[in-house]
Design an enzyme around this catalytic site. Structure first.
Site, PDB file in Angstrom:
ATOM      1  N   GLY A   1      13.617   0.136   3.463  1.00 12.57           N
ATOM      2  CA  GLY A   1      12.737  -0.061   2.307  1.00 12.57           C
ATOM      3  C   GLY A   1      13.490  -0.108   0.987  1.00 12.57           C
ATOM      4  O   GLY A   1      14.541   0.502   0.829  1.00 12.57           O
TER       5      GLY A   1
ATOM      6  N   ARG B   1      14.683  -4.229   8.676  1.00 16.04           N
ATOM      7  CA  ARG B   1      14.523  -2.964   9.390  1.00 16.04           C
ATOM      8  C   ARG B   1      15.099  -2.990  10.805  1.00 16.04           C
ATOM      9  O   ARG B   1      14.864  -2.072  11.593  1.00 16.04           O
ATOM     10  CB  ARG B   1      13.044  -2.565   9.421  1.00 16.04           C
ATOM     11  CG  ARG B   1      12.519  -2.224   8.019  1.00 16.04           C
ATOM     12  CD  ARG B   1      11.131  -1.622   8.035  1.00 16.04           C
ATOM     13  NE  ARG B   1      10.661  -1.356   6.683  1.00 16.04           N
ATOM     14  CZ  ARG B   1      10.848  -0.207   6.026  1.00 16.04           C
ATOM     15  NH1 ARG B   1      11.483   0.790   6.594  1.00 16.04           N
ATOM     16  NH2 ARG B   1      10.404  -0.056   4.788  1.00 16.04           N
TER      17      ARG B   1
ATOM     18  N   ASP C   1      18.258   7.032   8.903  1.00 11.19           N
ATOM     19  CA  ASP C   1      18.444   6.269  10.141  1.00 11.19           C
ATOM     20  C   ASP C   1      19.569   5.250  10.016  1.00 11.19           C
ATOM     21  O   ASP C   1      20.400   5.112  10.912  1.00 11.19           O
ATOM     22  CB  ASP C   1      17.149   5.529  10.505  1.00 11.19           C
ATOM     23  CG  ASP C   1      16.147   6.446  11.193  1.00 11.19           C
ATOM     24  OD1 ASP C   1      16.532   7.585  11.548  1.00 11.19           O
ATOM     25  OD2 ASP C   1      14.991   6.026  11.367  1.00 11.19           O
TER      26      ASP C   1
ATOM     27  N   LYS D   1      20.534   5.901   0.330  1.00 12.47           N
ATOM     28  CA  LYS D   1      19.400   5.247  -0.322  1.00 12.47           C
ATOM     29  C   LYS D   1      18.094   5.769   0.231  1.00 12.47           C
ATOM     30  O   LYS D   1      17.957   5.906   1.431  1.00 12.47           O
ATOM     31  CB  LYS D   1      19.466   3.742  -0.053  1.00 12.47           C
ATOM     32  CG  LYS D   1      18.250   2.962  -0.497  1.00 12.47           C
ATOM     33  CD  LYS D   1      17.683   2.058   0.609  1.00 12.47           C
ATOM     34  CE  LYS D   1      16.936   2.858   1.671  1.00 12.47           C
ATOM     35  NZ  LYS D   1      16.175   2.039   2.613  1.00 12.47           N
ATOM     36  N   THR D   2      17.127   6.056  -0.556  1.00  8.54           N
ATOM     37  CA  THR D   2      15.721   6.186  -0.215  1.00  8.54           C
ATOM     38  C   THR D   2      14.966   6.845  -1.355  1.00  8.54           C
ATOM     39  O   THR D   2      15.383   7.882  -1.864  1.00  8.54           O
ATOM     40  CB  THR D   2      15.439   6.962   1.090  1.00  8.54           C
ATOM     41  OG1 THR D   2      14.016   7.188   1.172  1.00  8.54           O
ATOM     42  CG2 THR D   2      16.110   8.310   1.149  1.00  8.54           C
TER      43      THR D   2
ATOM     44  N   ASP E   1      12.333   8.311  -0.907  1.00  6.99           N
ATOM     45  CA  ASP E   1      11.660   9.476  -0.334  1.00  6.99           C
ATOM     46  C   ASP E   1      12.330  10.799  -0.689  1.00  6.99           C
ATOM     47  O   ASP E   1      11.716  11.853  -0.602  1.00  6.99           O
ATOM     48  CB  ASP E   1      11.597   9.368   1.193  1.00  6.99           C
ATOM     49  CG  ASP E   1      10.724   8.212   1.637  1.00  6.99           C
ATOM     50  OD1 ASP E   1       9.960   7.694   0.799  1.00  6.99           O
ATOM     51  OD2 ASP E   1      10.803   7.823   2.811  1.00  6.99           O
TER      52      ASP E   1
ATOM     53  N   LYS F   1     -14.783  12.764 -17.399  1.00  3.21           N
ATOM     54  CA  LYS F   1     -15.867  12.503 -16.447  1.00  3.21           C
ATOM     55  C   LYS F   1     -15.449  12.204 -15.027  1.00  3.21           C
ATOM     56  O   LYS F   1     -16.303  12.104 -14.153  1.00  3.21           O
ATOM     57  CB  LYS F   1     -16.795  11.405 -16.987  1.00  3.21           C
ATOM     58  CG  LYS F   1     -16.214  10.024 -17.056  1.00  3.21           C
ATOM     59  CD  LYS F   1     -17.280   9.086 -17.657  1.00  3.21           C
ATOM     60  CE  LYS F   1     -17.029   7.642 -17.331  1.00  3.21           C
ATOM     61  NZ  LYS F   1     -17.867   6.728 -18.078  1.00  3.21           N
TER      62      LYS F   1
ATOM     63  N   MET G   1       3.323   7.670  -2.259  1.00  2.00           N
ATOM     64  CA  MET G   1       4.109   7.247  -1.103  1.00  2.00           C
ATOM     65  C   MET G   1       5.056   8.355  -0.631  1.00  2.00           C
ATOM     66  O   MET G   1       5.568   9.114  -1.441  1.00  2.00           O
ATOM     67  CB  MET G   1       4.904   5.991  -1.463  1.00  2.00           C
ATOM     68  CG  MET G   1       5.487   5.270  -0.269  1.00  2.00           C
ATOM     69  SD  MET G   1       6.250   3.680  -0.762  1.00  2.00           S
ATOM     70  CE  MET G   1       5.002   2.509  -0.236  1.00  2.00           C
TER      71      MET G   1
ATOM     72  N   ARG H   1       5.928   9.350   3.687  1.00  2.00           N
ATOM     73  CA  ARG H   1       5.246   9.674   4.927  1.00  2.00           C
ATOM     74  C   ARG H   1       5.640  11.028   5.488  1.00  2.00           C
ATOM     75  O   ARG H   1       4.785  11.847   5.817  1.00  2.00           O
ATOM     76  CB  ARG H   1       5.549   8.596   5.983  1.00  2.00           C
ATOM     77  CG  ARG H   1       4.680   7.384   5.894  1.00  2.00           C
ATOM     78  CD  ARG H   1       3.290   7.655   6.429  1.00  2.00           C
ATOM     79  NE  ARG H   1       3.303   7.865   7.863  1.00  2.00           N
ATOM     80  CZ  ARG H   1       3.454   6.906   8.757  1.00  2.00           C
ATOM     81  NH1 ARG H   1       3.577   5.659   8.389  1.00  2.00           N
ATOM     82  NH2 ARG H   1       3.471   7.178  10.049  1.00  2.00           N
TER      83      ARG H   1
ATOM     84  N   GLU I   1       4.571   0.251  -6.477  1.00  2.00           N
ATOM     85  CA  GLU I   1       4.791   0.134  -7.922  1.00  2.00           C
ATOM     86  C   GLU I   1       6.148   0.683  -8.339  1.00  2.00           C
ATOM     87  O   GLU I   1       6.645   0.352  -9.426  1.00  2.00           O
ATOM     88  CB  GLU I   1       3.703   0.905  -8.672  1.00  2.00           C
ATOM     89  CG  GLU I   1       2.307   0.319  -8.552  1.00  2.00           C
ATOM     90  CD  GLU I   1       1.623   0.602  -7.210  1.00  2.00           C
ATOM     91  OE1 GLU I   1       2.229   1.302  -6.376  1.00  2.00           O
ATOM     92  OE2 GLU I   1       0.512   0.123  -7.004  1.00  2.00           O
TER      93      GLU I   1
END
Lengths: 559, 559
Positions: free
Chosen positions: A82, A146, A177, A203-204, A206, A243, A251, A253, A428
């Site tokens: 990703g 992937r 991974d 990289k990530t 997450d 209101k 994001m 998981r 985004e």
């Protein structure tokens, strides 16, 4: 490239900062070796699997006054998995280091992720090509993919492609991974005397690729700042209109680092953390009770509005839902071959499923709102499993809260209003222009990756540390990939993998949330981070995440 | 305020720019009067309704070397309707002008929108109070509200409250409806010799409060830049991953200015404009055909990804859906009193509705995906109408496209993949930190509002023009509110209202989209605006919208 936005034009000119140890160039470096290393767990298993690359020392770089000649070499680079902001700068840093070392050096980019090296699809970079992508977001420079690089045939064809291009080193930019696969490829090349080095880059967005050696993966900083901007804007809207309750799913998981960081940046009224839900074995109804209690208490002081931040993976961490989904994954393949099911209406399908699940799981399924039931029936993923990412958890919670609150209203325990808006933020932030931090960090990671290559290293992760300091104080070096590995069960088999970092409930980052949670729930301590700034005061433009700051302070306190 | 984000701390220090005509202060101004004005339409009706305030001249300000003394006066200010970035700066500009004119002057803020002046709920501003909100987003300084200030009783109680506080002028910050009410209140005060002036300020992110006198309402610049940032980030993600079609719905119910501006900033593959759909009487199936054609043609060149931008109000502009919704609004009140309907299951309800609608409308209803049918059944709004804002138009289009594409696949006309993500952006942009443009514009509007008050004007809109020039060249003045009015049917009655500006299909802004739309559909001319920048190069930090630029160029070309 034509047609650039004003910001793009300015960002192309930005010169990323390097650690001072690397600033004199590749030809003026000394590499210092630490002592031999070991895997974090299952040491013997990992050692057996990585006979040639196990146990290597960590290394660090320092500048030297003496220049070394750098022999000519070709390098290939792969973007894997990703998108994360800053990937283009890893490639730019790698390219600049490689060309400074020897102008005859070549950098090849494999197209579309790991399949590019397997199938021999590539481009050769030149100045013009790279310059168009400096300090930009996205992975569109060569695309990503992937495909898992893990079989003998894949390694073999990668070798063929490298031989053809005279490539002596491959840099793999990816998450846990992909870096596990980088370690396997490195080992395989040594075992086959291929004379091709492999270096990984962390990289990530997450934030779950971190450990004693890696302070943070790139992209986490920019992505969380983008989500922080949006949550802050929504908080200000909620606090102005007074209101709506806004439910914001973020994001991420398997780990809740992103939701946690975004929450620390913005201090919303409610933040759920998947790891806490799992460890405390919280049921769905206890989560609803916790949220309803805050909603009721706020309404008692006239506040019928608020913000709740929810990690994307939440429902997989709620024990009863996890069990129900597993049961559903077990029974669905048979149902999908049964014409009574496949030809049935949605209502038929739901009733067939209710009869197929175990009684406990069936009652969990029955308790869900109909929107969520239909989402559970939707197309399976390629493995035939429920697509958890398609479940609108934010709407599940809203729907169950509506029911709970209307019950409390009947009992005279709640008199407020509950109007809601839901949001999901993920795409985004994955390709935003990298923050100055990520632009600098990524450029340094790429530059440093070439330093590792130039010293003949393989099976290493490019490592840049001390990241809460100004960039010139950052420490550059390398960490053996095997050092971060352990054995885990995957699809029924024990596999060597880089250990994923989950949110630690006794760590300083979660503690910060826990300590403040009741205050933030009731007293609206909203923080408004605003849009990422690239020019201007260092206090705004050059800071990194709350997570990194708290972790670094905690490390220093231990020393 | 404690607990500020780094950007907040820096933004509090920003000194907004003023037009040079105002820069010497309120005491050094001359007001020039233009010639008498007329309403844009229904002149006689408007003149009759606004006997005392009709026909006044436009006015402009210029600096004077001679100082005038400013008598003491108290002013009240109201925020009305939905949030728009910059509202706090209107109040700050008003406050600074008022205090510079005479330190004895007082500014009161009415709380929670127009109901604050009716019910006498207010705060008095002081330096510390105002300073905490300078250059910030949101309306949280005094809150906003949607009460319409329009009845005799409301005017009467507003007068009482003003008398009590010795207030001689009220500034109403709002959209077209709020400024219509400002005009009525101004007229009422004159007619009753109340000696209270009323000045309006043009607010709305929707961008539909504009005309020959008003170049743009405040907030449009910041909100569209925020949406532009997000769409650009998503485009970069789509172009990197190359696997999703993203459907992005953008806030804006009645006009598509926001979607159009966001599209011009980012150049997505598909942009729908409600005004075009209505004027060309496009059916839902012709919209689906248009979108499917682009999806199919892109897939033929290997592009199974893209971005579609959709205005929030779309379905109200599709003739057959508009008719069906109107029919639904007609039949629902009776159904909701019918126990057969109210006690029925969702499926029962849907079948009862299908039998209650006219045959044409019934077949439109039947053609909708079940998700949308259920959304149409949801709670009514306070007027008993379908809540169009709750309809997930982006998912409606996705669902109908899935059906269309699978049919084309069966016919051998489509072989691509169609995986989707949907987004809705609205609340993310209404309370962002105002861009430099909006910070300057709003501060000038507020400052200028006090200049109008000081010259005794009433029933005027604060006007700052020439906005594509640097701020010092902006022109400050006032426009009689009645000049922008016409008569329109509202709830069965003809009412005086400020004319809403819709997207003009022969205007330069829509033309820009129209001219490029086929190129953008196929050739990925994505632009990445990035986050709003507050410090740094003027080319990035001080530009305004594409809309304003094109409109200004077109005006100049006409001259």
């Amino acid at each position: 490239m034509t047609n650039l936005s004003p910001l793009q034009i300015e960002r192309l000119k930005y010169q990323p900062k390097l650690p001072s140890s690397l600033a004199n160039g590749i030809s003026h470096l000394i590499m210092n070796e630490g002592s031999a290393t070991e895997a974090v767990a299952n040491k013997e298993d990992i050692k057996n699997l990585f006979k040639n690359t196990y146990g290597k020392p960590t290394v660090t770089f320092q500048t030297s006054t003496e220049a070394v000649e750098c022999s000519q070499r070709n390098v290939g680079v792969i973007l894997s998995g990703g998108q994360a902001p800053g990937g283009h700068n890893v490639i730019a840093g790698l390219y600049d280091a490689l060309k400074q070392a020897n102008p005859e050096n070549k950098l090849y980019g494999f197209l579309g992720g790991p399949s590019g090296i397997i199938e021999g699809k590539y481009v050769e970079f030149n100045d013009k090509f790279i310059d168009d992508y400096r300090n930009t977001g996205g992975f569109d420079i060569i695309g990503s993919g992937r495909t898992k690089l893990e079989t003998e045939e894949q390694f073999q064809s990668s070798w063929e492609v490298c031989k053809k291009l005279n490539i002596s080193a491959v840099v793999i930019i990816g998450g846990d991974d992909s870096n596990t696969n980088a370690a396997m490829l490195a080992e395989w090349f040594v075992a086959h005397n291929a004379d091709i080095q492999v270096i990984g880059c962390p990289k990530t967005i997450d934030g779950d690729l971190k450990n004693d050696q890696i302070e943070i993966s790139f992209g986490f900083d920019t992505a969380t700042k983008t989500y922080g901007e949006l949550i802050g804007n929504i908080e200000r809207d909620a606090n102005s209109a007074k209101k709506y309750w806004h439910f914001v799913k973020i994001m991420g998981r398997s780990a809740s680092h992103v939701a946690l960081e975004a929450a620390l940046q913005t201090q919303p009224n409610i933040t759920l953390i998947s790891e806490e839900v799992e460890q405390k074995k919280m049921s769905l109804s206890s989560i609803i009770d916790y949220m309803a209690d805050i909603i009721v208490r706020r309404s008692q002081i006239g506040k019928n509005f608020g913000i709740a931040v929810i990690p994307e993976g939440l429902i997989e961490f709620i024990p009863e839902l996890k069990a129900m989904i597993a049961n559903l994954n077990d029974v669905m393949p048979a149902l999908e071959k049964d014409s009574k099911y496949t030809n049935g209406s949605d209502a038929d399908k739901i009733s067939i499923i209710e009869n197929s699940l175990s009684s406990e799981n069936s009652s969990v399924f029955k308790s869900l709102p109909s929107l969520i039931k239909s989402q559970l029936l939707m197309d399976r993923d390629p493995h035939g499993n429920v697509q958890v990412s398609k479940i609108e958890t934010e709407k599940l919670l809203i729907s169950m809260l509506e029911e709970k609150l209307s019950q409390l209203k009947k009992e005279g325990k709640y008199t407020g209003k509950f109007a809601t808006q839901s949001h999901f933020f993920g795409y985004e932030g994955r390709c935003a222009f990298p923050s100055n931090f990520d632009a600098d960090y990524c450029y340094s990671l790429g530059y440093n990756a070439f330093a590792l290559i130039n010293f003949g290293m393989t099976g290493y992760l490019s490592s840049v540390r001390n990241l809460t300091e100004p960039a010139n104080n950052w420490l550059a070096g390398g960490v053996p990939l095997t050092m971060m590995m352990n054995m885990e069960r995957r699809h029924g088999e024990m596999k060597p993998v880089i250990k994923k970092a989950l949110v630690e409930l006794d760590g300083p980052v979660f503690k910060k949330l826990e300590t403040n949670r009741e205050d933030w729930a009731m007293n609206d301590r909203y923080l408004f981070p605003g849009a990422i700034q690239y020019f201007g005061p260092a206090s705004v433009c050059d800071i990194t995440t709350v997570t990194l700051k708290l972790e670094s302070e905690s490390r220093l306190a231990e020393v």
